[in-house]
Design an enzyme around this catalytic site. Structure first.
Site, PDB file in Angstrom:
ATOM      1  N   LEU A 264       0.814  -1.222   0.000  1.00  0.00           N
ATOM      2  CA  LEU A 264       0.000   0.000   0.000  1.00  0.00           C
ATOM      3  C   LEU A 264       0.848   1.273   0.000  1.00  0.00           C
ATOM      4  O   LEU A 264       1.857   1.356   0.686  1.00  0.00           O
ATOM      5  CB  LEU A 264      -0.908  -0.014   1.240  1.00  0.00           C
ATOM      6  CG  LEU A 264      -1.889   1.138   1.397  1.00  0.00           C
ATOM      7  CD1 LEU A 264      -3.244   0.625   1.917  1.00  0.00           C
ATOM      8  CD2 LEU A 264      -1.351   2.200   2.348  1.00  0.00           C
TER       9      LEU A 264
ATOM     10  N   ASP B 285       0.018   8.789   1.675  1.00  0.00           N
ATOM     11  CA  ASP B 285       0.389  10.186   1.460  1.00  0.00           C
ATOM     12  C   ASP B 285       1.744  10.415   0.785  1.00  0.00           C
ATOM     13  O   ASP B 285       2.733   9.765   1.148  1.00  0.00           O
ATOM     14  CB  ASP B 285       0.495  10.925   2.803  1.00  0.00           C
ATOM     15  CG  ASP B 285      -0.653  10.650   3.728  1.00  0.00           C
ATOM     16  OD1 ASP B 285      -1.597   9.954   3.349  1.00  0.00           O
ATOM     17  OD2 ASP B 285      -0.590  11.136   4.870  1.00  0.00           O
TER      18      ASP B 285
HETATM   19  C1  FRU Z   1      -3.236  10.583   6.171  1.00  0.00           C
HETATM   20  C2  FRU Z   1      -2.547   9.888   7.323  1.00  0.00           C
HETATM   21  C3  FRU Z   1      -1.645  10.853   8.063  1.00  0.00           C
HETATM   22  C4  FRU Z   1      -0.640   9.937   8.689  1.00  0.00           C
HETATM   23  C5  FRU Z   1      -0.442   8.895   7.609  1.00  0.00           C
HETATM   24  C6  FRU Z   1      -0.159   7.515   8.111  1.00  0.00           C
HETATM   25  O1  FRU Z   1      -3.622   9.704   5.173  1.00  0.00           O
HETATM   26  O2  FRU Z   1      -3.469   9.286   8.178  1.00  0.00           O
HETATM   27  O3  FRU Z   1      -2.327  11.674   8.988  1.00  0.00           O
HETATM   28  O4  FRU Z   1       0.547  10.585   9.006  1.00  0.00           O
HETATM   29  O5  FRU Z   1      -1.640   8.885   6.862  1.00  0.00           O
HETATM   30  O6  FRU Z   1       0.140   6.660   7.074  1.00  0.00           O
END
Ligand code: FRU
Length: 499
Positions: A48, A51
């Site tokens: 997966l 961000d």
């Molecule tokens: C957003 C999030 C962020 C976090 C990351 C973890 O999609 O939830 O807030 O840092 O993904 O993967």
């Protein structure tokens, strides 16, 4: 391949090195053979992606990282995966950059940003730790990349704990300089469970002072704000962020969580406010954009990249052991106070043969191309009276397609995914409708890549992004309508180098 039936917490948080190497090798092979594997978008080799992180320019190269969990299409223990590029379109995979290997990030190296300080690229991220009661602890951490590309993690957090009055839902540091100081914005949650953005500032990242909540709205931003990102376009501040649990009366949205923005007149550091903020707006009108990260590049452009995917939603490619991708790189612009998102100029370098398109819309759907390899760009200019439908990912009978229903006359667009490929996320609706300027010529610029589609409307005044998972033979491109004419071009797009 989906050999793992049940993803327990224990499995999701098992360190990578404890996995059988053959397992991941096999997964990578399966992903490569996926019909939905992408040609020119960044996607995970396996597992997966979420961000984008640390988007920056350092040492003559563009750097981009993403949240990665390589063992399956689930949110397991996250790392930063690194890519570099010389042209913003061909991205060289560089492997894992930050692994969850310390007591401050044992349950995930979470999102953050990058900034060049002297001759180093400094990466700021959130270390996610679960204690013995599975309670979350959040540490804001730094890591330093030197000229040789070697990364050293700092052994202590630069912000060790959330300030008093805030919970450990405290993450995604964005670092930038403003007025001679270093600033850090962090997504946070008050103890009363309201989402806010917190600000820190100081002479250096190692000497920051907590400033308070960034003031940009009188309304409640839900229970948590993720990925706050302040960028300046020709000096005008634009705050991108992801409010979770936002009341959709404040800003209509259909995705589980929206990626929103406001523009403001100034960033008033004394008042800690974005002054005269605009109304809250969706950054993307489509189905799948989240966690967009933007930065002010040294060449003067404000560049953005989005996660094309959403938290807590299952996608058909999960079954093949991978999930999600990043958007193409977009340049942010302001025209008459409105935000525009435009594919970077470099994007045109992917173009191969060009084919001219022109005609009059008629009720009988006409093929623009009966078959494509679903890796193309089209640019269409439609007349101000045009009303019709464009079918992408279409089979020959038009039983299946992604429909872009356009009505330039009345100023509406509807993107309809209800009969496109394999259905998913239907609980959040299968159409997205939004307004455009009425009785104006309409420009559509669309990027299709195997299982993703990015639609730029009227030079990026609106953008709608959608994952689509076509089945065999769903590659056609058709147009129909009751009024109007169209002209434009089709280009087959080449693969990203190194893919
Ligand atoms: C957003 C999030 C962020 C976090 C990351 C973890 O999609 O939830 O807030 O840092 O993904 O993967």
């Amino acid at each position: 391949m989906n050999t793992i039936k049940e993803w327990t917490d224990e499995l999701r948080y098992t360190p990578y090195h404890q996995w059988d190497q053959q397992y991941q090798k096999q997964l990578i092979k399966t992903v490569r053979n996926s019909p939905w594997h992408l040609n020119y978008h960044i996607q995970p080799e396996s597992g997966l992606l979420n961000d984008p992180n640390g988007f920056s320019y350092f040492n003559g190269k563009w750097y981009l990282f993403y949240q990665a969990y390589p063992m399956g299409a689930v949110h397991g223990v996250k790392s930063w995966y690194q890519l570099t590029s010389e042209n913003l379109i061909d991205w060289q995979p560089e492997g894992f950059a930050l692994l969850p290997d310390s007591s401050y990030d044992s349950h995930g190296v979470y999102s953050g940003s990058g900034i060049v300080v002297d001759d180093e690229l400094v990466l700021a991220y959130t270390g996610n730790v679960r204690d013995e009661n599975w309670q979350r602890q959040s540490y804001q951490m730094l890591a330093y990349m030197n000229q040789q590309g070697e990364i050293t993690k700092s052994d202590q957090p630069f912000i060790p704990t959330p300030p008093k009055g805030y919970t450990h839902e405290f993450r995604d540091p964005q670092v930038f300089t403003y007025g001679g100081d270093y600033w850090v914005l962090i997504g946070a949650q008050r103890e009363n469970l309201e989402g806010v953005v917190l600000a820190y500032a100081g002479e250096s990242l190692e000497a920051l002072e907590f400033k308070g909540e960034l003031n940009f709205t009188d309304q409640s931003m839900g229970f948590m704000v993720e990925c706050p990102n302040l960028v300046f376009i020709d000096g005008t501040p634009v705050l991108l962020f992801c409010p979770q649990g936002l009341d959709s009366k404040l800003n209509p949205y259909q995705n589980i969580y929206p990626n929103t923005y406001i523009t403001a007149d100034t960033f008033d550091t004394e008042q800690l406010a974005l002054t005269n903020p605009s109304q809250l707006q969706n950054l993307d009108e489509g189905f799948d954009v989240y966690a967009t990260q933007a930065f002010n590049a040294p060449d003067g452009r404000a560049l953005a990249v989005s996660w094309i995917g959403l938290p807590e939603i299952e996608y058909p490619s999960d079954q093949e052991g991978w999930a999600h991708c990043l958007s193409i790189i977009k340049e942010l612009k302001l025209k008459n106070g409105q935000l525009y998102q435009v594919p970077v100029a470099e994007q045109a370098e992917l173009r191969q043969e060009e084919q001219a398109l022109a005609g009059t819309l008629s009720p009988q759907a006409a093929p623009l191309l009966e078959e494509t390899d679903n890796s193309y760009e089209i640019m269409l200019d439609l007349s101000a009276d045009s009303q019709g439908k464009l079918h992408l990912f279409a089979d020959k009978e038009l039983n299946h397609s992604l429909v872009i229903d356009f009505d330039a006359k009345n100023g509406m667009i509807k993107v309809d995914r209800s009969n496109a490929g394999i259905s998913f996320a239907e609980g959040y609706g299968t159409t997205r409708s939004f307004s455009i300027e009425k009785q104006q010529a309409l420009n559509l610029r669309i990027f299709v890549d195997h299982s993703v589609c990015e639609i730029f409307i009227n030079d990026g005044q609106k953008v709608a992004t959608a994952r689509v998972f076509p089945q065999e033979g769903e590659t056609g491109l058709f147009i129909e309508g009751s009024n109007g004419t169209y002209s434009g071009s089709y280009w087959r797009l080449r693969k990203m180098k190194n893919k």
